[in-house]
Every structure is written in structure tokens, then in C-alpha cells.
Design an enzyme around this catalytic site. Structure first.
Site, PDB file in Angstrom:
ATOM      1  N   GLU A   1       0.794  -1.196  -0.044  1.00  0.00           N
ATOM      2  CA  GLU A   1       0.076  -0.172  -0.027  1.00  0.00           C
ATOM      3  C   GLU A   1       0.939   1.397  -0.045  1.00  0.00           C
ATOM      4  O   GLU A   1       0.468   2.120  -0.476  1.00  0.00           O
ATOM      5  CB  GLU A   1      -1.012  -0.081   1.192  1.00  0.00           C
ATOM      6  CG  GLU A   1      -2.031  -1.057   1.014  1.00  0.00           C
ATOM      7  CD  GLU A   1      -1.803  -2.500   1.418  1.00  0.00           C
ATOM      8  OE1 GLU A   1      -2.545  -3.439   1.013  1.00  0.00           O
ATOM      9  OE2 GLU A   1      -0.496  -2.635   1.745  1.00  0.00           O
TER      10      GLU A   1
ATOM     11  N   GLN B   1      -7.506  -3.170  -1.409  1.00  0.00           N
ATOM     12  CA  GLN B   1      -8.070  -4.281  -1.116  1.00  0.00           C
ATOM     13  C   GLN B   1      -9.189  -4.020  -0.043  1.00  0.00           C
ATOM     14  O   GLN B   1     -10.374  -4.477  -0.083  1.00  0.00           O
ATOM     15  CB  GLN B   1      -7.513  -5.534  -0.920  1.00  0.00           C
ATOM     16  CG  GLN B   1      -8.116  -6.875  -1.117  1.00  0.00           C
ATOM     17  CD  GLN B   1      -7.200  -7.948  -0.971  1.00  0.00           C
ATOM     18  OE1 GLN B   1      -6.076  -7.753  -0.642  1.00  0.00           O
ATOM     19  NE2 GLN B   1      -7.679  -9.156  -1.415  1.00  0.00           N
ATOM     20  N   PHE B   2      -8.515  -3.452   1.317  1.00  0.00           N
ATOM     21  CA  PHE B   2      -9.441  -3.323   2.463  1.00  0.00           C
ATOM     22  C   PHE B   2      -9.045  -1.960   3.173  1.00  0.00           C
ATOM     23  O   PHE B   2      -7.887  -1.674   2.833  1.00  0.00           O
ATOM     24  CB  PHE B   2      -9.322  -4.449   3.229  1.00  0.00           C
ATOM     25  CG  PHE B   2     -10.022  -5.727   2.943  1.00  0.00           C
ATOM     26  CD1 PHE B   2     -11.517  -6.120   2.929  1.00  0.00           C
ATOM     27  CD2 PHE B   2      -9.076  -6.600   2.616  1.00  0.00           C
ATOM     28  CE1 PHE B   2     -12.066  -7.021   2.915  1.00  0.00           C
ATOM     29  CE2 PHE B   2      -9.671  -7.941   2.130  1.00  0.00           C
ATOM     30  CZ  PHE B   2     -11.049  -8.077   2.327  1.00  0.00           C
ATOM     31  N   ALA B   3      -9.933  -0.998   3.426  1.00  0.00           N
ATOM     32  CA  ALA B   3      -9.532   0.025   4.108  1.00  0.00           C
ATOM     33  C   ALA B   3      -8.667  -0.031   5.343  1.00  0.00           C
ATOM     34  O   ALA B   3      -7.722   0.573   5.318  1.00  0.00           O
ATOM     35  CB  ALA B   3     -10.921   0.733   4.440  1.00  0.00           C
ATOM     36  N   ASP B   4      -8.684  -1.181   5.806  1.00  0.00           N
ATOM     37  CA  ASP B   4      -7.749  -1.317   7.034  1.00  0.00           C
ATOM     38  C   ASP B   4      -6.503  -1.200   6.585  1.00  0.00           C
ATOM     39  O   ASP B   4      -5.631  -0.923   7.441  1.00  0.00           O
ATOM     40  CB  ASP B   4      -7.954  -2.693   7.579  1.00  0.00           C
ATOM     41  CG  ASP B   4      -9.414  -2.960   7.889  1.00  0.00           C
ATOM     42  OD1 ASP B   4      -9.990  -3.209   9.091  1.00  0.00           O
ATOM     43  OD2 ASP B   4     -10.313  -3.100   6.841  1.00  0.00           O
ATOM     44  N   PHE B   5      -6.079  -1.589   5.437  1.00  0.00           N
ATOM     45  CA  PHE B   5      -4.679  -1.883   4.748  1.00  0.00           C
ATOM     46  C   PHE B   5      -4.243  -0.452   4.626  1.00  0.00           C
ATOM     47  O   PHE B   5      -2.836  -0.253   4.303  1.00  0.00           O
ATOM     48  CB  PHE B   5      -4.430  -2.818   3.929  1.00  0.00           C
ATOM     49  CG  PHE B   5      -4.874  -4.079   4.137  1.00  0.00           C
ATOM     50  CD1 PHE B   5      -4.939  -4.654   5.385  1.00  0.00           C
ATOM     51  CD2 PHE B   5      -5.501  -5.113   3.159  1.00  0.00           C
ATOM     52  CE1 PHE B   5      -5.330  -5.906   5.759  1.00  0.00           C
ATOM     53  CE2 PHE B   5      -5.645  -6.363   3.722  1.00  0.00           C
ATOM     54  CZ  PHE B   5      -5.695  -7.100   4.757  1.00  0.00           C
TER      55      PHE B   5
ATOM     56  N   HIS C   1     -10.118  -6.524   8.511  1.00  0.00           N
ATOM     57  CA  HIS C   1     -10.737  -6.123   7.267  1.00  0.00           C
ATOM     58  C   HIS C   1     -12.223  -5.802   7.470  1.00  0.00           C
ATOM     59  O   HIS C   1     -13.002  -5.533   6.638  1.00  0.00           O
ATOM     60  CB  HIS C   1     -11.034  -7.463   6.474  1.00  0.00           C
ATOM     61  CG  HIS C   1      -9.906  -8.532   6.280  1.00  0.00           C
ATOM     62  ND1 HIS C   1      -9.414  -9.154   7.159  1.00  0.00           N
ATOM     63  CD2 HIS C   1      -8.872  -8.415   5.142  1.00  0.00           C
ATOM     64  CE1 HIS C   1      -8.225  -9.837   6.899  1.00  0.00           C
ATOM     65  NE2 HIS C   1      -8.048  -9.526   5.527  1.00  0.00           N
TER      66      HIS C   1
END
Length: 276
Positions: A10, A32-36, A77
Site C-alpha cells: 500500500e 483491497q480493504f480500508a484497514d490496509f 478487514h
């Protein structure tokens, strides 16, 4: 040729996109996911977010962040991280709740000369299916949308919580005869509260609903900004409804208890009403 499938790194993705943006392109970075996005926090907030402030150069780019729970993806996630990034200035934020608003928001974000964080609730991918069309007034997505009208309280929310808040307010109106104004913020930054403040002058009550956690959450900021200007307009203490202050559980039963839904929103509002 305009879609680049990158390694899952990222920080590198955002750094590469920032270089493109300041050289005349308008990149869109899809996580792919906001968390990342936390792996790219320096690139988003300090590099992309402050580039114009530091140099005068435009840095137009969009960060697509699929966020939120309800799909039992666990704590890595399923988070809403708007409070984390809203604290550091330099980026704009859009968080639509309908297919048409998502379409309009992407157009508005893409043409903006600032970095724009575009939150997309993953649960809405499956919950809402509807045709979209070009809306010449797509810039209106930067303003709150009034989804329901009433005179008992002003309810402010965004994203997937707009759906559950609307269902709760339908029941509240039919069973308790309390109708409420329901505002879908859509844009979290820049934040325009003019229409919401007008509503509170009418209703005298404020409810803020967020999926993000209550501790140091964006809901607290909304309450603070509104009450510091309209404290004497309020007839009751503001009500905050948010997720619990803990990691997102993986088990479906625990995740359902962790985050607001129609029933928990309704229960909180009924308790709030009956406490007056």
C-alpha cells in the site's frame, strides 16, 4: 492499459500515485480493504495530503477504501477509519450510501485537485443494487442529503448506517409518532453543517450515528461542532450511537452485537426519548 495490477504494498502504491498526480495524471488507488491503508498512512497524510501546502503543486488522486463490517471478515478487514485520517488536514472525504451517490461521488472525487479518500462500505455492494445515470448536479454530493423529514429530532449519519437509521426512524414514527429529520452527510471533509444546524434550530434534539467506534470518533466531533454553536437550542443531551470500543469480532453473532443496526439504534433512541 490504464489499469495497473500492483503488488500488495500500500505504501508503494500511494507513493507511485502521488508521483503520477504531481506530474499531471489523476490516479485512482484501490485498496483491497480500508484497514490496509494504515500501511500507507505516511504517504496519504504527510506526502499526498500536504503536497499542495508545502509546494503549491496540485496532487489530484482518489483513494478507494472498501470499509465497514457486517460480512464477518474480522478485525483486519472490517474497520471504519475515517477519524484516523480526518484528524490530519490536506485530504477530502466522501462516504456515499446509495449507488447514485457513489457514482456522483466518484466523478466529484476524480475531478478534484486534492487527494480524496473515497469510503465504500463493503456491505452496500450486496445490499443495494440500482441503475445509475449521469447527474449534471453531481457536485451536490459534497453537501448533506435530507433523507427523511420530521420535527422531533435531527439524526445525522452516513454510509451503511443511513439504511438502518432510516428503518429505525420509520418504526419510531409509526409506533411513537415521533418523526425526525435524517441527514446523510455524504461528504465528511469539507464538512458543511448549515442545513443540519437549521434543522436543530427546529427540532432541538441531535442524534449522531456512526459505525466507527465512539472513542475519539467522528461522531464526537460532529456533536462538538454542533453543540458549541447551538447549545442553547438543544432541549436534550445529544445522543451518540456507535460501535463498541473493541476490535471487530469475527463471529457473526459477536459482530452483530459490536456494531449498530436497526434494532440497537431503535433501542438507544427509545431509551433516550423515555429518559427526558
Amino acid at each position: 492499459s490504464r489499469v495497473i495490477n500492483t503488488p500488495i504494498c500500500e505504501s508503494a502504491m500511494v507513493g507511485y500515485a502521488t508521483g503520477q498526480a504531481i506530474n499531471g495524471l489523476r490516479p485512482i488507488v484501490e485498496f483491497q480493504f480500508a484497514d490496509f491503508a494504515t500501511d500507507a498512512t505516511t504517504q496519504i497524510t504527510l506526502n499526498a495530503g500536504t503536497y499542495h501546502f508545502r509546494s503549491g503543486a496540485k496532487a489530484p488522486m482518489v483513494f478507494r477504501l472498501p470499509c465497514g463490517g457486517g460480512l464477518t471478515f474480522g478485525s483486519f478487514h472490517s474497520q471504519d477509519l475515517e477519524a484516523l485520517y480526518l484528524h490530519i488536514p490536506g485530504t477530502k472525504f466522501l462516504y456515499p450510501s446509495t449507488p447514485q451517490d457513489a457514482y456522483d461521488a466518484m466523478l466529484a472525487a476524480y475531478e478534484d485537485d486534492n487527494p480524496v479518500i473515497f469510503f465504500e462500505h463493503k456491505n452496500l455492494y450486496n445490499l443495494l443494487k440500482a441503475p445509475v445515470k449521469f447527474n449534471p448536479n453531481y457536485h451536490d454530493v459534497w453537501q448533506p442529503s435530507l433523507r427523511r423529514q420530521g420535527d422531533y429530532a435531527t439524526v445525522v449519519t452516513y454510509g451503511e448506517m443511513t439504511l438502518w437509521a432510516n428503518k429505525a426512524l420509520e418504526y419510531l414514527e409509526s409506533e411513537y409518532e415521533h418523526s425526525c429529520d435524517l441527514f446523510d452527510l455524504r461528504a465528511l471533509a469539507p464538512l458543511n453543517l448549515d442545513s443540519i444546524q437549521e434543522s436543530i434550530s427546529k427540532t432541538g434534539r441531535l442524534v449522531v450515528i456512526t459505525e466507527s467506534r465512539s472513542n475519539v470518533g467522528f461522531g464526537a466531533e460532529l456533536v462538538a461542532q454542533i453543540t458549541e454553536k447551538q447549545f442553547f437550542d438543544l432541549e436534550a443531551p445529544p445522543l451518540r450511537i456507535a460501535s463498541q470500543n473493541m476490535p471487530v469480532p469475527f463471529a457473526a453473532e459477536l459482530e452483530a452485537d459490536y456494531r449498530p443496526d436497526t434494532d440497537s439504534i431503535l433501542a438507544a433512541m427509545i431509551n433516550w426519548i423515555e429518559s427526558e
